[in-house]
Design an enzyme around this catalytic site. Structure first.
Site, PDB file in Angstrom:
ATOM      1  N   CYS A  83       5.230  -3.401   1.347  1.00 11.80           N
ATOM      2  CA  CYS A  83       4.456  -4.639   1.260  1.00 11.80           C
ATOM      3  C   CYS A  83       4.256  -4.888  -0.225  1.00 11.80           C
ATOM      4  O   CYS A  83       3.442  -4.224  -0.858  1.00 11.80           O
ATOM      5  CB  CYS A  83       3.117  -4.496   1.973  1.00 11.80           C
ATOM      6  SG  CYS A  83       2.023  -5.905   1.669  1.00 11.80           S
ATOM      7  N   CYS A 141       0.573  -6.611  -1.047  1.00  7.83           N
ATOM      8  CA  CYS A 141      -0.663  -5.821  -0.915  1.00  7.83           C
ATOM      9  C   CYS A 141      -0.285  -4.432  -0.394  1.00  7.83           C
ATOM     10  O   CYS A 141       0.347  -3.679  -1.134  1.00  7.83           O
ATOM     11  CB  CYS A 141      -1.721  -6.528  -0.069  1.00  7.83           C
ATOM     12  SG  CYS A 141      -1.181  -7.324   1.448  1.00  7.83           S
ATOM     13  N   SER A 142      -0.639  -4.105   0.836  1.00  4.36           N
ATOM     14  CA  SER A 142      -0.299  -2.761   1.330  1.00  4.36           C
ATOM     15  C   SER A 142      -0.229  -2.752   2.851  1.00  4.36           C
ATOM     16  O   SER A 142      -0.649  -1.797   3.488  1.00  4.36           O
ATOM     17  CB  SER A 142      -1.342  -1.750   0.850  1.00  4.36           C
ATOM     18  OG  SER A 142      -2.637  -2.209   1.188  1.00  4.36           O
ATOM     19  N   CYS A 143       0.291  -3.832   3.447  1.00  7.11           N
ATOM     20  CA  CYS A 143       0.371  -3.952   4.906  1.00  7.11           C
ATOM     21  C   CYS A 143       1.157  -2.774   5.489  1.00  7.11           C
ATOM     22  O   CYS A 143       2.204  -2.386   4.953  1.00  7.11           O
ATOM     23  CB  CYS A 143       1.040  -5.269   5.280  1.00  7.11           C
ATOM     24  SG  CYS A 143       0.092  -6.699   4.715  1.00  7.11           S
TER      25      CYS A 143
END
Lengths: 225, 228
Positions: free
Chosen positions: A125, A128-130
């Protein structure tokens, strides 16, 4: 350090808060040290009756002890054993994992992508950090790092090499950048030497990284490679 | 035009440092508290997931770059709580006074509610609406310039590295809430969402392998049909 913080706090309190960009940084009113910053915010919210410490403990216990890569490993082992399960998983992963009790926050729309000798899949991701929480838990530090987010899309093979993985020229890489609420799980290839193994034994070979695409499933000890 | 979080393809970050498979889920206790406080505050119902992502993106570039992961979370959460009038600057400064009952206190997430909230999640797909414009296998081009078309500096999920690029529709996900709109309280404005496949050579000046690809999930308004 503390003096600087008090000065900043005094300055901020005199300024009108700007609603769009955080030009006035309300967060700078809290202590700069992160652990103290969290503690301070938690205390304010608790005193106002907005958070319940028992609920925080429940959330932490869930992600620390209950939800983790063992869920994803279970799905992978089932797919290796049962072609019908695998076909259903590839067709509609959300329904299949829901039936196993692995539906939830940050896994509302699941897609499973399958590694083959011809194609290796890898998930990132960049924005962000999905990450598929119900199947893999909370993402590891490296998944959230600038280096992984920046580089996985542009030079996936160099990144894989940093995980100790080298792909043959005959294997293409497909990187999935999770830019929406769809969460991707990689179905790694079943290792050689696993014929006759049951679901539990197979699940034990499935690593977290193999389901992100930065690793392979373990080869069972003693198997010829 | 872009913000600091939009780092796909950026040079200079150095190697990825993998951690061990068995490493603790939370490297420090405060990481766990930061996550739990953030999730618990979400239940107050004052914002959606797009608003909260955008709050992290709106940290100043200097803060974004120097903060660790959960520092970003807790700092953006603090900013959001003030912006949405849940807390005041005086509250943060420690002299907000003891209010009788906070108007949102009846929305406080209880321990008994946690499992239900985590298990039900927050699906982003929405039923109905017009049929998708694009079909599997069709060529599409992403918008250029990128960025939020409605709000200057607003939230968007089209990364800078993939603007103006030609790809192929790989998958149709159904209609999903449009983050560019939802992040700014402009409504959910659901649109068809597609997985779009790009050859690495369409995105990067140098590529590692001629058959490598990147797939992104992109909303219909990010895309136009590419006839050639």
């Amino acid at each position: 350090m503390l003096n600087k913080w008090w000065t900043e706090r005094a300055r901020l309190r005199q300024h009108r808060f700007m609603p769009h960009d955080h030009s006035d940084h309300p967060h700078a009113l809290l202590p700069p040290e992160p652990a103290l910053r969290v503690k301070a915010l938690e205390t304010i919210l608790r005193d106002k009756g907005l958070i319940d410490p028992a609920a925080l403990e429940e959330i932490i216990d869930t992600y620390q002890n209950k939800i983790g890569p063992q869920n994803g490993a279970r799905v992978v082992a089932k797919a290796w054993l049962d072609d019908g399960f695998r076909a259903a998983l590839m067709q509609d992963a959300t329904s299949v994992v829901r039936d196993l009790g692995f539906y939830g926050r940050q896994g509302e729309h699941m897609v499973v992508v399958e590694n083959t000798p011809d194609r290796h899949n890898m998930v990132v991701c960049t924005l962000c950090s999905c990450y598929p929480w119900p199947l893999l838990g909370i993402p590891p530090g490296w998944y959230k790092s600038d280096a992984y987010r920046a580089r996985a899309v542009r030079e996936p093979r160099k990144v894989l090499a940093e995980f100790g993985m080298t792909l043959p020229d005959s294997t293409a890489v497909r990187v999935w950048d999770s830019t929406a609420e769809v969460r991707y799980l990689v179905l790694p290839m079943r290792p050689e030497g696993t014929e006759g193994m049951d679901e539990d034994a197979l699940a034990a070979l499935v690593t977290r990284d193999s389901m992100i695409g930065t690793g392979l499933a373990h080869v069972p000890k003693g198997a010829a490679t | 035009m872009s913000r600091v979080h939009d780092m796909g393809g950026r040079f200079g970050d150095g190697p990825v440092v993998p951690d061990a498979e068995g490493a603790p889920v939370f490297a420090a206790d405060w990481h766990a508290r930061a996550l739990a406080v953030t999730l618990a505050c979400g239940s107050l119902g004052q914002w959606n997931i797009d608003t909260s992502r955008h709050a992290r993106e709106r940290l100043s570039p200097k803060d974004y770059a120097r903060f660790s992961y959960y520092e970003k979370w807790i700092s953006a959460l603090t900013d959001l709580l003030v912006e949405k009038d849940v807390l005041t600057l005086d509250d943060l400064a420690g002299d907000g006074g003891a209010c009788a009952v906070h108007p949102l206190a009846d929305r406080r997430l209880s321990a008994a509610q946690v499992q239900g909230v985590l298990a039900s999640g927050g699906p982003a797909d929405r039923a109905g609406g017009p049929a998708p414009l694009f079909q599997m296998g069709q060529k599409v081009r992403t918008r250029h310039p990128g960025g939020n078309a409605m709000v200057a500096g607003g939230h968007t999920r089209l990364p800078a590295y993939a603007t103006g690029a030609v790809g192929v529709i790989e998958r149709l996900h159904g209609r999903h809430v449009l983050p560019d709109s939802a992040a700014h309280d402009l409504g959910e404005a659901p649109e068809p969402l597609y997985a779009v496949r790009f050859a690495a050579s369409e995105l990067w000046a140098q590529t590692e392998h001629p058959r490598d690809e990147v797939v992104l999930d992109l909303w219909e308004s990010y895309l136009s049909l590419e006839d050639r």
